[in-house]
Design a protein around this motif. Structure first.
Motif, mmCIF file in Angstrom:
data_model
loop_
_atom_site.group_PDB
_atom_site.id
_atom_site.type_symbol
_atom_site.label_atom_id
_atom_site.label_comp_id
_atom_site.label_asym_id
_atom_site.label_seq_id
_atom_site.Cartn_x
_atom_site.Cartn_y
_atom_site.Cartn_z
ATOM 1 N N LEU A 74 0.831 -1.209 0.000
ATOM 2 C CA LEU A 74 0.000 0.000 0.000
ATOM 3 C C LEU A 74 0.861 1.251 0.000
ATOM 4 O O LEU A 74 0.557 2.229 -0.696
ATOM 5 N N TYR A 75 1.929 1.251 0.769
ATOM 6 C CA TYR A 75 2.855 2.392 0.754
ATOM 7 C C TYR A 75 3.494 2.533 -0.625
ATOM 8 O O TYR A 75 3.630 3.636 -1.160
ATOM 9 N N MET A 76 3.912 1.395 -1.173
ATOM 10 C CA MET A 76 4.540 1.419 -2.500
ATOM 11 C C MET A 76 3.571 1.930 -3.560
ATOM 12 O O MET A 76 3.951 2.686 -4.447
ATOM 13 N N ALA A 77 2.296 1.531 -3.473
ATOM 14 C CA ALA A 77 1.297 1.985 -4.441
ATOM 15 C C ALA A 77 1.080 3.490 -4.325
ATOM 16 O O ALA A 77 0.969 4.191 -5.335
ATOM 17 N N GLU A 78 1.016 3.983 -3.111
ATOM 18 C CA GLU A 78 0.842 5.424 -2.901
ATOM 19 C C GLU A 78 2.001 6.197 -3.523
ATOM 20 O O GLU A 78 1.796 7.187 -4.241
ATOM 21 N N LEU A 79 3.219 5.729 -3.277
ATOM 22 C CA LEU A 79 4.387 6.393 -3.867
ATOM 23 C C LEU A 79 4.393 6.260 -5.391
ATOM 24 O O LEU A 79 4.743 7.214 -6.101
ATOM 25 N N ALA A 80 4.022 5.091 -5.898
ATOM 26 C CA ALA A 80 3.985 4.904 -7.353
ATOM 27 C C ALA A 80 3.019 5.892 -7.997
ATOM 28 O O ALA A 80 3.335 6.504 -9.033
ATOM 29 N N LEU A 81 1.859 6.083 -7.384
ATOM 30 C CA LEU A 81 0.900 7.061 -7.910
ATOM 31 C C LEU A 81 1.473 8.462 -7.860
ATOM 32 O O LEU A 81 1.308 9.253 -8.788
ATOM 33 N N TRP A 82 2.145 8.785 -6.770
ATOM 34 C CA TRP A 82 2.795 10.099 -6.645
ATOM 35 C C TRP A 82 3.755 10.336 -7.801
ATOM 36 O O TRP A 82 3.871 11.435 -8.314
ATOM 37 N N PHE A 83 4.479 9.260 -8.173
ATOM 38 C CA PHE A 83 5.507 9.404 -9.197
ATOM 39 C C PHE A 83 4.985 9.156 -10.604
ATOM 40 O O PHE A 83 5.759 9.017 -11.538
ATOM 41 N N GLY A 84 3.658 9.094 -10.760
ATOM 42 C CA GLY A 84 3.081 9.093 -12.094
ATOM 43 C C GLY A 84 2.674 7.747 -12.656
ATOM 44 O O GLY A 84 2.264 7.679 -13.817
ATOM 45 N N VAL A 85 2.801 6.674 -11.894
ATOM 46 C CA VAL A 85 2.323 5.385 -12.389
ATOM 47 C C VAL A 85 0.797 5.451 -12.440
ATOM 48 O O VAL A 85 0.153 5.891 -11.498
ATOM 49 N N SER A 86 0.214 5.043 -13.546
ATOM 50 C CA SER A 86 -1.241 5.109 -13.665
ATOM 51 C C SER A 86 -1.874 4.003 -12.818
ATOM 52 O O SER A 86 -1.285 2.927 -12.661
ATOM 53 N N PRO A 87 -3.066 4.256 -12.265
ATOM 54 C CA PRO A 87 -3.742 3.227 -11.467
ATOM 55 C C PRO A 87 -3.895 1.897 -12.216
ATOM 56 O O PRO A 87 -3.791 0.836 -11.620
ATOM 57 N N SER A 88 -4.086 1.956 -13.533
ATOM 58 C CA SER A 88 -4.261 0.725 -14.307
ATOM 59 C C SER A 88 -2.972 -0.095 -14.396
ATOM 60 O O SER A 88 -3.020 -1.285 -14.708
ATOM 61 N N ASP A 89 -1.819 0.516 -14.117
ATOM 62 C CA ASP A 89 -0.539 -0.196 -14.159
ATOM 63 C C ASP A 89 -0.056 -0.650 -12.787
ATOM 64 O O ASP A 89 0.969 -1.337 -12.686
ATOM 65 N N LEU A 90 -0.762 -0.276 -11.724
ATOM 66 C CA LEU A 90 -0.292 -0.606 -10.379
ATOM 67 C C LEU A 90 -0.161 -2.110 -10.150
ATOM 68 O O LEU A 90 0.807 -2.565 -9.538
ATOM 69 N N ASN A 91 -1.117 -2.908 -10.629
ATOM 70 C CA ASN A 91 -1.037 -4.350 -10.410
ATOM 71 C C ASN A 91 0.120 -4.992 -11.167
ATOM 72 O O ASN A 91 0.635 -6.023 -10.742
ATOM 73 N N MET A 92 0.543 -4.389 -12.265
ATOM 74 C CA MET A 92 1.700 -4.898 -12.985
ATOM 75 C C MET A 92 2.978 -4.572 -12.202
ATOM 76 O O MET A 92 3.877 -5.406 -12.086
ATOM 77 N N VAL A 93 3.038 -3.375 -11.633
ATOM 78 C CA VAL A 93 4.213 -2.947 -10.873
ATOM 79 C C VAL A 93 4.271 -3.655 -9.521
ATOM 80 O O VAL A 93 5.349 -4.019 -9.046
ATOM 81 N N LEU A 94 3.102 -3.850 -8.901
ATOM 82 C CA LEU A 94 3.004 -4.462 -7.572
ATOM 83 C C LEU A 94 2.049 -5.654 -7.650
ATOM 84 O O LEU A 94 0.860 -5.534 -7.374
ATOM 85 N N PRO A 95 2.531 -6.841 -8.030
ATOM 86 C CA PRO A 95 1.645 -7.972 -8.303
ATOM 87 C C PRO A 95 0.833 -8.457 -7.104
ATOM 88 O O PRO A 95 -0.194 -9.111 -7.296
#
Length: 110
Positions: A74-95
């Motif tokens: 959850l922390y990693m997802a929050e930071l990923a969103l901050w840094f521009g990762v789209s919500p649709s790509d979060l599951n690919m970045v964080l399986p």
């Protein structure tokens, strides 16, 4: 340099100890802490719940191994969103994220 709003420092640990002894001390377990620092960070907030340290509580998996209340994903997802990762790509970045968060949600991970 006036760059504090452009810098975020993040540290997370998933290392903890069991509540019970193995005869020589305690075993490795889940748990941990996270620190997020930076000029753009809304500080002074604590996320997750401090668990009861009683054996056989709702979070006691077995032998004093407590299940964390807030996943590091959850922390990693929050930071990923901050840094521009789209919500649709979060599951690919964080399986493993789908075990803790629905990326189609309008609520942020943390």
């Amino acid at each position: 340099l006036n760059a504090s709003d452009c810098v975020t420092t993040f540290s997370v640990s998933d290392f903890a100890r069991t509540l019970t002894s193995n005869g020589n001390g305690t075993d490795h377990a889940w748990g941990g802490n996270a620190f997020v620092m930076g000029g753009a960070v809304n500080g002074k907030d604590i996320y997750g719940d401090y668990p009861t340290l009683a054996l056989d509580s709702d979070l006691d998996l077995r032998s004093g191994v407590l299940i964390p209340t807030t996943a590091a994903d959850l922390y990693m997802a929050e930071l990923a969103l901050w840094f521009g990762v789209s919500p649709s790509d979060l599951n690919m970045v964080l399986p493993n994220l789908s075990n803790f968060y629905d990326t189609s949600s309008s609520n942020p991970p943390i």
